[in-house]
Structures are given as C-alpha cells and as structure tokens.
Design an enzyme around this catalytic site. Structure first.
Site, PDB file in Angstrom:
ATOM      1  N   CYS A   1       0.515  -1.317   0.051  1.00  0.00           N
ATOM      2  CA  CYS A   1       0.295   0.007  -0.158  1.00  0.00           C
ATOM      3  C   CYS A   1       0.780   1.580   0.025  1.00  0.00           C
ATOM      4  O   CYS A   1       1.840   1.164   0.699  1.00  0.00           O
ATOM      5  CB  CYS A   1      -0.730  -0.090   1.018  1.00  0.00           C
ATOM      6  SG  CYS A   1      -2.725   1.011   1.333  1.00  0.00           S
TER       7      CYS A   1
ATOM      8  N   ASP B   1      -6.542  -2.871  11.380  1.00  0.00           N
ATOM      9  CA  ASP B   1      -5.322  -1.563  11.445  1.00  0.00           C
ATOM     10  C   ASP B   1      -5.150  -1.179  12.925  1.00  0.00           C
ATOM     11  O   ASP B   1      -6.274  -1.117  13.793  1.00  0.00           O
ATOM     12  CB  ASP B   1      -5.567  -0.626  10.511  1.00  0.00           C
ATOM     13  CG  ASP B   1      -4.459   0.498  10.151  1.00  0.00           C
ATOM     14  OD1 ASP B   1      -3.014   0.317  10.746  1.00  0.00           O
ATOM     15  OD2 ASP B   1      -4.235   1.263   9.471  1.00  0.00           O
TER      16      ASP B   1
HETATM   17  O1  LIG Z   1      -0.374   4.960   4.081  1.00  0.00           O
HETATM   18  C1  LIG Z   1      -1.040   6.095   4.488  1.00  0.00           C
HETATM   19  O2  LIG Z   1      -1.013   7.321   4.767  1.00  0.00           O
HETATM   20  C2  LIG Z   1      -2.529   5.861   4.873  1.00  0.00           C
HETATM   21  C3  LIG Z   1      -3.217   6.868   5.151  1.00  0.00           C
HETATM   22  C4  LIG Z   1      -4.705   7.188   5.653  1.00  0.00           C
HETATM   23  C5  LIG Z   1      -5.112   5.701   5.426  1.00  0.00           C
HETATM   24  C6  LIG Z   1      -4.675   4.486   5.579  1.00  0.00           C
HETATM   25  C7  LIG Z   1      -3.346   4.235   4.572  1.00  0.00           C
HETATM   26  N1  LIG Z   1      -2.916   3.414   5.091  1.00  0.00           N
HETATM   27  C8  LIG Z   1      -2.895   1.865   5.469  1.00  0.00           C
HETATM   28  O3  LIG Z   1      -3.239   1.860   6.974  1.00  0.00           O
HETATM   29  C9  LIG Z   1      -2.231   0.373   7.089  1.00  0.00           C
HETATM   30  C10 LIG Z   1      -1.259   0.493   7.856  1.00  0.00           C
HETATM   31  O4  LIG Z   1      -0.742   1.103   7.645  1.00  0.00           O
HETATM   32  P1  LIG Z   1       1.737   0.440   9.179  1.00  0.00           P
HETATM   33  O5  LIG Z   1       1.513  -0.564   7.673  1.00  0.00           O
HETATM   34  O6  LIG Z   1       1.625   0.459   9.546  1.00  0.00           O
HETATM   35  O7  LIG Z   1       2.995   1.928   7.415  1.00  0.00           O
HETATM   36  C11 LIG Z   1      -2.606   0.373   6.129  1.00  0.00           C
HETATM   37  O8  LIG Z   1      -3.490  -0.970   5.584  1.00  0.00           O
HETATM   38  C12 LIG Z   1      -2.280   1.221   5.066  1.00  0.00           C
HETATM   39  O9  LIG Z   1      -3.380   0.489   3.349  1.00  0.00           O
END
Ligand SMILES: O=C(O)c1ccccc1N[C@@H]1O[C@H](COP(=O)(O)O)[C@@H](O)[C@H]1O
Length: 204
Positions: A8, A124
């Site tokens: 992502c 999350d």
């Molecule tokens: O990644 C981002 O900036 C974000 C912003 C707003 C909503 C979702 C976002 N990302 C999602 O967050 C989770 C966890 O991210 P991490 O691996 O802990 O950095 C993941 O599901 C992204 O899709």
C-alpha cells in the site's frame, strides 16, 4: 490457502512495478489528501493504465462521499475500495455492488459473529492520520476477535519483513497489508524490503 499480499501507498509506476514483480497480489493507492502517501486520482489513473491484468487495484479513502467515489470511478479503474475512516455499516452496504474492504481499529465495536457488509475487514492499529502509522496491533487480541469472525480479514498495522511471518502464525489472516514497513521514506518504496516482505509471505 496462500496468504494474499497488498503493498500500500504506491505513488509511482516504478514502485507499482517493483511490487508486482515481487509477487504482490494487490496495490493500494492512498487517495486521502492528509496522508504523506497521497496520490491524486488522475496520477493513480495513469499508473493503473500501465499495469498488467490479474493485479488488484485498491483505492484507499477516508470518509468519502458517494460523489467522491463516483468522481474517482470516472477517472480510474479501481477493483476495490478500502474505507479507512468512520464509515458505517449502512454506508458500506449502500455501496453495493462495489467491493469494499472496511478498515477497523481497536476497540472493535462490531460483533464478530455478525457479518459486516463488506467483502473483507482490514484490522489496523489506531493512528492520528487514520492509517500508515507503522504501529503494531496486539496479535493475540486480533486472534481472539477473529476466531469468531465470519468473513475474510486482512491484517495490517506495523507489519515488516522481519515480523510478518510471526504475525501470520499468530493470527492466520486471509491477507496482509503493509505501507510504511517497506519504505525508504513515506511514499517511496524500498525495493529490497518489498521483495523480502512478499518473498517471506509467499514461501509459506
Ligand atoms: O498509509 C497511509 O498513509 C494511510 C493513510 C490513511 C489511511 C490509510 C493509510 N494506509 C493504510 O494503513 C495501514 C497500515 O499502514 P502501516 O503498514 O502501519 O504503515 C495499511 O492498511 C495501509 O493500507
């Protein structure tokens, strides 16, 4: 069943290609302007047009309106919508037949035995920016919650190449999702970490 992998926070065609060549099943595009991984729908559309088939293309949004989504649909061909804000069950239900992945953060306020109107849930960790925090979830807590879940779930929150195998072993998810754990800087992927993350997941 092999675990599905989503990379992502893709902001460039170069990073999209790296993730696909590494073997990722899905790419996520953050269409939420508050994120350091934000990509405009027009720019995401250009990347999507250059992608091969058989790769899921996920639009990540925070509290969108239906007209926001319709505008994006008029520009770009996303295969699913990851809703990362406070979207209600009623709102998600109203989006049918679109494929919705609903992100939830603890404390989970739904009964796991009751199917939520989404193709999958994404679990999350809490974040002031809604997502992409790099903070890990409490995996035993996830296990307790998901044991009674009646739909596929995707584990996210602070996953890295170093911890993803332990996370999978402890929670048994349908898929895993990573943003910050495979980056050189917000919005820029680290090819080595992307490859290592996918390789470990797919070796299972
Ligand atoms: O990644 C981002 O900036 C974000 C912003 C707003 C909503 C979702 C976002 N990302 C999602 O967050 C989770 C966890 O991210 P991490 O691996 O802990 O950095 C993941 O599901 C992204 O899709």
């Amino acid at each position: 069943m092999p675990v599905r992998v989503k990379i992502c926070g893709i902001t460039s065609l170069c990073d999209a290609r790296i993730a696909i060549e590494a073997g990722a099943d899905a790419l996520g595009f953050i269409l939420y302007p508050g994120s350091p991984r934000y990509v405009e729908a027009e720019a995401a559309a250009e990347i999507l047009e250059a992608l091969p088939p058989f790769v899921e293309r996920i639009a990540v949004l925070v509290n969108p309106t239906v007209s926001d989504m319709e505008r994006i649909e008029s520009l770009a061909g996303f295969s699913a919508w990851q809703l990362h804000g406070d979207e209600s069950a009623e709102f998600c239900s109203s989006l049918r037949p679109r494929k919705v992945i609903k992100a939830l953060r603890p404390p989970w306020r739904i009964a796991p035995e009751v199917a939520f109107p989404a193709a999958a849930l994404l679990l999350d960790s809490p974040s002031p920016l809604w997502g992409g925090s790099g903070n890990r979830l409490d995996w035993p807590l996830v296990r307790k919650f998901t044991e009674r879940l009646r739909q596929p779930f995707i584990l996210s929150g602070g996953l890295t190449p170093e911890n993803v195998l332990e996370a999978i072993a402890q929670t048994n998810p349908f898929g895993v999702d990573v943003a910050s754990g495979v980056e050189l800087a917000p919005g820029k992927k680290d090819p080595k970490r992307v490859w290592e993350f996918v390789r470990r997941c797919k070796a299972l």
